[in-house]
Design a protein around this motif. Structure first.
Motif, short mmCIF file in Angstrom:
data_model
loop_
_atom_site.label_atom_id
_atom_site.label_comp_id
_atom_site.label_asym_id
_atom_site.label_seq_id
_atom_site.Cartn_x
_atom_site.Cartn_y
_atom_site.Cartn_z
N UNK A 125 -0.12 -6.62 9.41
CA UNK A 125 0.53 -5.68 8.49
C UNK A 125 2.04 -5.87 8.62
N UNK A 126 2.71 -5.91 7.47
CA UNK A 126 4.16 -6.12 7.44
C UNK A 126 4.79 -4.99 6.63
N UNK A 127 5.89 -4.44 7.17
CA UNK A 127 6.66 -3.44 6.40
C UNK A 127 8.13 -3.57 6.76
N UNK A 128 8.99 -3.03 5.92
CA UNK A 128 10.43 -3.07 6.18
C UNK A 128 10.74 -2.34 7.48
N UNK A 129 11.67 -2.90 8.25
CA UNK A 129 11.99 -2.27 9.52
C UNK A 129 13.11 -2.99 10.24
N UNK A 130 13.02 -2.97 11.57
CA UNK A 130 14.11 -3.50 12.40
C UNK A 130 13.76 -4.80 13.11
N UNK A 131 12.59 -5.36 12.85
CA UNK A 131 12.23 -6.63 13.46
C UNK A 131 11.33 -6.49 14.67
N UNK A 132 10.65 -5.36 14.81
CA UNK A 132 9.75 -5.13 15.95
C UNK A 132 8.39 -5.78 15.65
N UNK A 133 7.89 -6.60 16.59
CA UNK A 133 6.62 -7.28 16.41
C UNK A 133 5.66 -6.83 17.50
N UNK A 134 4.57 -6.16 17.09
CA UNK A 134 3.53 -5.69 18.01
C UNK A 134 2.25 -6.48 17.78
N UNK A 153 3.94 -11.76 4.19
CA UNK A 153 5.30 -11.79 3.64
C UNK A 153 5.31 -12.24 2.19
N UNK A 154 4.47 -13.22 1.86
CA UNK A 154 4.44 -13.70 0.48
C UNK A 154 3.84 -12.65 -0.45
N UNK A 155 2.98 -11.78 0.08
CA UNK A 155 2.46 -10.68 -0.74
C UNK A 155 3.50 -9.57 -0.88
N UNK A 156 4.28 -9.35 0.19
CA UNK A 156 5.30 -8.30 0.17
C UNK A 156 6.44 -8.69 -0.77
N UNK A 157 6.90 -9.95 -0.66
CA UNK A 157 7.95 -10.48 -1.53
C UNK A 157 7.45 -11.77 -2.16
N UNK A 158 6.93 -11.73 -3.38
CA UNK A 158 6.38 -12.93 -4.02
C UNK A 158 7.39 -14.08 -4.16
N UNK A 159 8.68 -13.78 -4.13
CA UNK A 159 9.70 -14.83 -4.22
C UNK A 159 9.70 -15.73 -2.99
N UNK A 160 9.18 -15.24 -1.86
CA UNK A 160 9.15 -16.02 -0.63
C UNK A 160 8.01 -17.04 -0.61
N UNK A 195 0.82 -1.20 0.00
CA UNK A 195 0.00 0.00 0.00
C UNK A 195 0.86 1.26 0.00
N UNK A 196 0.22 2.43 0.10
CA UNK A 196 0.93 3.71 0.01
C UNK A 196 1.87 3.94 1.20
N UNK A 197 1.65 3.25 2.31
CA UNK A 197 2.52 3.40 3.48
C UNK A 197 3.65 2.38 3.50
N UNK A 198 3.78 1.59 2.44
CA UNK A 198 4.85 0.60 2.35
C UNK A 198 4.58 -0.67 3.11
N UNK A 199 3.27 -0.96 3.34
CA UNK A 199 2.90 -2.14 4.10
C UNK A 199 2.19 -3.15 3.21
N UNK A 236 14.69 -13.82 6.71
CA UNK A 236 14.50 -12.37 6.78
C UNK A 236 14.44 -11.91 8.24
N UNK A 237 15.31 -12.45 9.07
CA UNK A 237 15.31 -12.12 10.50
C UNK A 237 15.64 -10.64 10.69
N UNK A 238 14.87 -9.94 11.51
CA UNK A 238 15.06 -8.52 11.85
C UNK A 238 15.07 -7.60 10.64
N UNK A 239 14.29 -7.93 9.62
CA UNK A 239 14.19 -7.06 8.45
C UNK A 239 12.81 -6.46 8.28
N UNK A 240 11.82 -6.97 9.05
CA UNK A 240 10.45 -6.50 8.90
C UNK A 240 9.86 -6.13 10.25
#
Length: 161
Positions: free
Chosen positions: A51-60, A118-125, A32-36, A88-92
């Motif tokens: 919701x998944x986006x690029x980041x430091x590995x924080x899970x809420x 994750x599979x929607x964010x990176x179809x290769x996964x 989406x427009x927010x990178x998620x 993809x440890x600590x990348x999302x």
């Protein structure tokens, strides 16, 4: 007849043509427009919106850190297992809201939603996650109680006299 139809003489030619088409139609990431990327996961009576986006590995989860929400290490391992398979440890960063069921079902629902997102964010996964069974919804639910029985299958104690 077109040239493509002339080339197909048997089933092996058709399967080759399908393989070529699958390679050419690479699925694009759905972000989406927010990178998620968003997905829904389900397990038992639980439903998770993830919701998944690029980041430091924080899970809420429901506004709490994963370690506080899922206190048992087994439940935390379920979520980390998705990242281990995807390498993809600590990348999302993950934000999830979960409703219904108990902690075990909720952890399974978040895991299912996380792997789908994750599979929607990176179809290769998709391929490694599918091979590990992460994208399949676990359809096992509690069996209903039957009349004349104590529980679903347990009988009342039998007395001969």
């Amino acid at each position: 007849m077109t040239e493509e139809n002339k080339e197909i003489n048997n089933l092996s030619d058709l399967s080759k043509l399908n393989a070529i088409e699958e390679q050419s139609v690479q699925s694009e990431p759905k972000i989406d427009s927010l990178g998620r990327s968003y997905a829904t996961g389900r397990r038992k009576e639980s439903t998770a919106r993830v919701w998944v986006k690029r980041g430091t590995g924080k899970i809420l989860i429901n506004g709490k850190d994963m370690i506080n929400y899922f206190a048992r290490p087994v439940l935390q391992m379920q979520l980390n297992f998705v990242f281990d398979i995807a390498e993809r440890k600590d990348q999302f960063d993950v934000v999830a809201t979960v409703k219904g069921g108990g902690l075990s079902g909720q952890a399974g629902a978040v895991r299912h939603g996380l792997s789908r997102a994750l599979s929607l964010f990176e179809p290769d996964l998709r391929k490694p996650l599918k091979a590990a069974g992460m994208l399949t919804r676990d359809s096992r639910v509690v069996e209903r109680k039957k009349y004349g029985r104590a529980k679903a299958r347990k009988s009342f104690q039998f007395s001969k006299r």
